[in-house]
Design a protein around this motif. Structure first.
Motif, PDB file in Angstrom:
ATOM      1  N   THR A 111     -85.219  60.637 -32.193  1.00  0.00           N
ATOM      2  CA  THR A 111     -83.989  61.010 -31.479  1.00  0.00           C
ATOM      3  C   THR A 111     -83.467  59.929 -30.539  1.00  0.00           C
ATOM      4  OG1 THR A 111     -85.375  62.130 -29.840  1.00  0.00           O
ATOM      5  CG2 THR A 111     -84.446  63.490 -31.584  1.00  0.00           C
ATOM      6  N   THR A 112     -84.328  59.027 -30.110  1.00  0.00           N
ATOM      7  CA  THR A 112     -83.916  57.970 -29.171  1.00  0.00           C
ATOM      8  C   THR A 112     -83.962  56.632 -29.892  1.00  0.00           C
ATOM      9  OG1 THR A 112     -84.848  59.231 -27.332  1.00  0.00           O
ATOM     10  CG2 THR A 112     -84.349  56.920 -26.927  1.00  0.00           C
ATOM     11  N   TRP A 113     -82.781  56.030 -30.043  1.00  0.00           N
ATOM     12  CA  TRP A 113     -82.647  54.801 -30.820  1.00  0.00           C
ATOM     13  C   TRP A 113     -82.264  53.619 -29.928  1.00  0.00           C
ATOM     14  CZ3 TRP A 113     -83.867  54.607 -35.997  1.00  0.00           C
ATOM     15  CH2 TRP A 113     -84.133  55.855 -36.599  1.00  0.00           C
ATOM     16  N   GLY A 114     -82.932  53.528 -28.775  1.00  0.00           N
ATOM     17  CA  GLY A 114     -82.730  52.384 -27.902  1.00  0.00           C
ATOM     18  C   GLY A 114     -82.054  52.720 -26.596  1.00  0.00           C
ATOM     19  N   ILE A 115     -82.754  52.435 -25.475  1.00  0.00           N
ATOM     20  CA  ILE A 115     -82.187  52.677 -24.145  1.00  0.00           C
ATOM     21  C   ILE A 115     -82.537  51.540 -23.175  1.00  0.00           C
ATOM     22  CG2 ILE A 115     -82.072  55.199 -24.300  1.00  0.00           C
ATOM     23  CD1 ILE A 115     -84.742  55.327 -22.825  1.00  0.00           C
ATOM     24  N   LEU A 116     -82.962  50.385 -23.723  1.00  0.00           N
ATOM     25  CA  LEU A 116     -83.417  49.282 -22.877  1.00  0.00           C
ATOM     26  C   LEU A 116     -82.366  48.173 -22.745  1.00  0.00           C
ATOM     27  CD1 LEU A 116     -87.089  48.819 -24.144  1.00  0.00           C
ATOM     28  CD2 LEU A 116     -86.388  49.742 -21.927  1.00  0.00           C
ATOM     29  N   TYR A 117     -82.290  47.618 -21.520  1.00  0.00           N
ATOM     30  CA  TYR A 117     -81.324  46.541 -21.251  1.00  0.00           C
ATOM     31  C   TYR A 117     -81.928  45.522 -20.287  1.00  0.00           C
ATOM     32  CZ  TYR A 117     -77.970  49.765 -23.314  1.00  0.00           C
ATOM     33  OH  TYR A 117     -77.316  50.610 -24.180  1.00  0.00           O
ATOM     34  N   LEU A 118     -81.491  44.281 -20.434  1.00  0.00           N
ATOM     35  CA  LEU A 118     -81.852  43.241 -19.474  1.00  0.00           C
ATOM     36  C   LEU A 118     -80.724  43.140 -18.465  1.00  0.00           C
ATOM     37  CD1 LEU A 118     -83.908  40.803 -18.861  1.00  0.00           C
ATOM     38  CD2 LEU A 118     -82.078  39.388 -19.794  1.00  0.00           C
ATOM     39  N   LEU A 119     -81.055  43.314 -17.193  1.00  0.00           N
ATOM     40  CA  LEU A 119     -80.077  43.233 -16.112  1.00  0.00           C
ATOM     41  C   LEU A 119     -80.358  42.013 -15.253  1.00  0.00           C
ATOM     42  CD1 LEU A 119     -80.084  46.941 -14.830  1.00  0.00           C
ATOM     43  CD2 LEU A 119     -78.638  45.944 -16.586  1.00  0.00           C
ATOM     44  N   SER A 120     -79.300  41.423 -14.706  1.00  0.00           N
ATOM     45  CA  SER A 120     -79.502  40.293 -13.800  1.00  0.00           C
ATOM     46  C   SER A 120     -78.285  40.090 -12.899  1.00  0.00           C
ATOM     47  CB  SER A 120     -79.769  39.005 -14.586  1.00  0.00           C
ATOM     48  OG  SER A 120     -80.027  37.927 -13.695  1.00  0.00           O
ATOM     49  N   MET A 176     -85.599  47.708  -6.269  1.00  0.00           N
ATOM     50  CA  MET A 176     -85.624  46.299  -5.875  1.00  0.00           C
ATOM     51  C   MET A 176     -84.359  45.575  -6.331  1.00  0.00           C
ATOM     52  SD  MET A 176     -89.600  44.988  -6.139  1.00  0.00           S
ATOM     53  CE  MET A 176     -89.934  45.525  -7.820  1.00  0.00           C
ATOM     54  N   LEU A 177     -83.864  45.929  -7.513  1.00  0.00           N
ATOM     55  CA  LEU A 177     -82.612  45.340  -7.992  1.00  0.00           C
ATOM     56  C   LEU A 177     -81.432  45.775  -7.128  1.00  0.00           C
ATOM     57  CD1 LEU A 177     -82.439  45.404 -11.908  1.00  0.00           C
ATOM     58  CD2 LEU A 177     -82.124  43.433 -10.421  1.00  0.00           C
ATOM     59  N   ILE A 178     -81.395  47.051  -6.794  1.00  0.00           N
ATOM     60  CA  ILE A 178     -80.315  47.599  -5.965  1.00  0.00           C
ATOM     61  C   ILE A 178     -80.285  46.907  -4.601  1.00  0.00           C
ATOM     62  CG2 ILE A 178     -79.575  49.665  -4.687  1.00  0.00           C
ATOM     63  CD1 ILE A 178     -80.556  51.307  -7.148  1.00  0.00           C
ATOM     64  N   GLN A 179     -81.452  46.678  -4.029  1.00  0.00           N
ATOM     65  CA  GLN A 179     -81.542  46.075  -2.700  1.00  0.00           C
ATOM     66  C   GLN A 179     -81.479  44.552  -2.724  1.00  0.00           C
ATOM     67  OE1 GLN A 179     -85.155  47.706  -0.980  1.00  0.00           O
ATOM     68  NE2 GLN A 179     -84.521  49.810  -1.456  1.00  0.00           N
ATOM     69  N   GLY A 180     -81.377  43.971  -3.922  1.00  0.00           N
ATOM     70  CA  GLY A 180     -81.279  42.522  -4.026  1.00  0.00           C
ATOM     71  C   GLY A 180     -82.586  41.799  -3.811  1.00  0.00           C
ATOM     72  N   MET A 181     -83.697  42.504  -3.861  1.00  0.00           N
ATOM     73  CA  MET A 181     -85.010  41.898  -3.656  1.00  0.00           C
ATOM     74  C   MET A 181     -85.457  41.093  -4.878  1.00  0.00           C
ATOM     75  SD  MET A 181     -86.823  45.201  -1.851  1.00  0.00           S
ATOM     76  CE  MET A 181     -88.456  44.446  -1.814  1.00  0.00           C
ATOM     77  N   ILE A 182     -84.953  41.452  -6.045  1.00  0.00           N
ATOM     78  CA  ILE A 182     -85.226  40.708  -7.277  1.00  0.00           C
ATOM     79  C   ILE A 182     -83.904  40.482  -7.995  1.00  0.00           C
ATOM     80  CG2 ILE A 182     -87.561  41.635  -7.515  1.00  0.00           C
ATOM     81  CD1 ILE A 182     -86.508  43.524  -9.659  1.00  0.00           C
ATOM     82  N   LYS A 183     -83.899  39.562  -8.960  1.00  0.00           N
ATOM     83  CA  LYS A 183     -82.638  39.204  -9.615  1.00  0.00           C
ATOM     84  C   LYS A 183     -82.530  39.664 -11.061  1.00  0.00           C
ATOM     85  CE  LYS A 183     -81.843  35.104  -6.735  1.00  0.00           C
ATOM     86  NZ  LYS A 183     -81.654  33.634  -6.749  1.00  0.00           N
ATOM     87  N   THR A 184     -83.679  39.743 -11.766  1.00  0.00           N
ATOM     88  CA  THR A 184     -83.627  40.013 -13.207  1.00  0.00           C
ATOM     89  C   THR A 184     -84.712  41.006 -13.601  1.00  0.00           C
ATOM     90  OG1 THR A 184     -82.853  37.739 -13.545  1.00  0.00           O
ATOM     91  CG2 THR A 184     -83.621  38.933 -15.489  1.00  0.00           C
ATOM     92  N   ALA A 185     -84.348  41.962 -14.453  1.00  0.00           N
ATOM     93  CA  ALA A 185     -85.322  42.984 -14.857  1.00  0.00           C
ATOM     94  C   ALA A 185     -84.897  43.668 -16.149  1.00  0.00           C
ATOM     95  CB  ALA A 185     -85.480  44.028 -13.755  1.00  0.00           C
ATOM     96  N   VAL A 186     -85.888  44.291 -16.793  1.00  0.00           N
ATOM     97  CA  VAL A 186     -85.650  45.128 -17.969  1.00  0.00           C
ATOM     98  C   VAL A 186     -85.762  46.585 -17.527  1.00  0.00           C
ATOM     99  CG1 VAL A 186     -86.520  45.820 -20.242  1.00  0.00           C
ATOM    100  CG2 VAL A 186     -86.548  43.401 -19.564  1.00  0.00           C
ATOM    101  N   LEU A 187     -84.738  47.383 -17.813  1.00  0.00           N
ATOM    102  CA  LEU A 187     -84.735  48.786 -17.414  1.00  0.00           C
ATOM    103  C   LEU A 187     -84.142  49.668 -18.504  1.00  0.00           C
ATOM    104  CD1 LEU A 187     -83.530  48.752 -13.673  1.00  0.00           C
ATOM    105  CD2 LEU A 187     -85.790  49.410 -14.497  1.00  0.00           C
ATOM    106  N   PRO A 188     -84.548  50.941 -18.518  1.00  0.00           N
ATOM    107  CA  PRO A 188     -83.934  51.900 -19.441  1.00  0.00           C
ATOM    108  C   PRO A 188     -82.797  52.650 -18.735  1.00  0.00           C
ATOM    109  CG  PRO A 188     -85.833  52.907 -18.421  1.00  0.00           C
ATOM    110  CD  PRO A 188     -85.721  51.519 -17.834  1.00  0.00           C
TER     111      PRO A 188
END
Length: 325
Positions: A111-120, A176-188
């Motif tokens: 039922t789930t065909w992909g929910i991952l993204y690279l954010l930066s 951490m992304l919201i607060q600007g503590m990190i710059k790049t991450a993979v999230l669903p």
């Protein structure tokens, strides 16, 4: 002669009535319903359709349906091993691993065909090669997001040693992304939507679903699906068929109109309704029966197997893993 004919008629009538009684009894047995059905699933958008289905009472008041929202895959796995859940939403590779260990389950549908993204928040990042020398946060080391990330990096000529991979749980990474503590991450999703709405400097850089299709030339990334306890199917075939049909209808209705379940999602998952609605545009949900999803699933599992054998239990599951109607 009349007496003989009458006796024949009486015997035929009694046999016919007895046959009807047996047929009725068989039908009753086939349509027997359990007192309770236990489902477990993560508190995430793919589970929204289950909320909708449970709320609609597909069995009326005849069957109690309990929906358990699990916090970790390990928790869900323990319940499956103990036979304490009739239906479970699980990562496809986790289901294969359990099956390969001899747990009596089948994959009902994907039922789930992909929910991952690279954010930066870094403008310089737009492709895989741009990650070299960068710090990238990924949720759950050794789990499917980590393996898929490293697999796609490798397919794009970026080795794990080229990137400083950091691990934490996804909610922590999102904060951490919201607060600007990190710059790049993979999230669903829906965390992607939550981050984008609260930190305007963060952008989606890579869509894992498109990246998978690009390098593998397959129709989709079969990440998660519905797993069913085989004992339940044997004891309650009618209930299983009805559950499956109701779930498929609820999922299709949720995709067509996310607003129809937004209030339930907000109440049960503590995800703002509008965040859920927006996230659905990037949440690739589609009901595909296991038998029809088999080619994509086997391709996906074979890639995980070659990259990290333990992810699927050391081998591809046989044909009995894929539930057929």
């Amino acid at each position: 002669m009349k007496r003989y004919i009458f006796l024949l008629f009486l015997i035929f009538t009694m046999s016919f009535v007895a046959g009807c009684g047996n047929a009725s009894q068989n039908t009753s047995t086939q349509e027997q319903l359990p007192e309770k059905i236990i489902i477990q699933a993560p508190p995430a958008p793919p589970t929204a359709s289950l909320l909708k289905m449970v709320n609609s009472k597909p069995f009326g008041d005849q069957v109690q349906i309990e929906l358990i929202l699990y916090k970790t895959v390990e928790e869900a796995t323990a319940r499956v091993i103990k036979g304490e859940a009739d239906f479970t939403i699980l990562p496809v590779n986790t289901a294969a691993k359990l099956y390969n260990k001899g747990i009596d389950i089948s994959l009902d549908s994907v039922t789930t065909w992909g929910i991952l993204y690279l954010l930066s928040s870094e403008d310089a990042i737009s492709k895989w090669q741009d990650l070299k020398g960068k710090e990238v946060y990924v949720g759950a080391q050794g789990a499917s997001p980590d393996i898929i990330t490293r697999y796609l990096m490798k397919k794009n000529n970026v080795s794990s040693s080229d990137v400083d991979l950091k691990y934490a749980n996804s909610p922590e990474i999102a904060q951490m992304l919201i607060q600007g503590m990190i710059k790049t991450a993979v999230l669903p999703e829906p965390m992607v939507t939550q981050v984008l709405s609260r930190n305007k400097s963060v952008r989606i850089k890579l869509d894992f679903q498109r990246e998978w299709q690009s390098v593998e030339k397959t129709s989709g990334l079969p990440q998660a699906g519905l797993v069913v306890k085989n004992k339940f199917i044997k004891e309650y075939p009618f209930a299983w068929a009805n559950f499956r049909k109701s779930y498929q209808q609820a999922l299709e209705q949720t995709v067509a109109d996310p607003n129809s379940v937004a209030a339930l999602v907000e109440q049960k998952f503590q995800i703002p309704g509008q965040v859920f609605v927006k996230s659905m545009a990037r949440t690739n949900l589609k009901f595909v029966s296991a038998e029809h999803a088999r080619a994509d699933v086997e391709h996906y599992l074979s890639k995980l197997l070659s990259f990290s054998p333990d992810m699927v239990g050391g081998k591809l599951p046989d044909e009995k893993f894929y539930l057929a109607k």
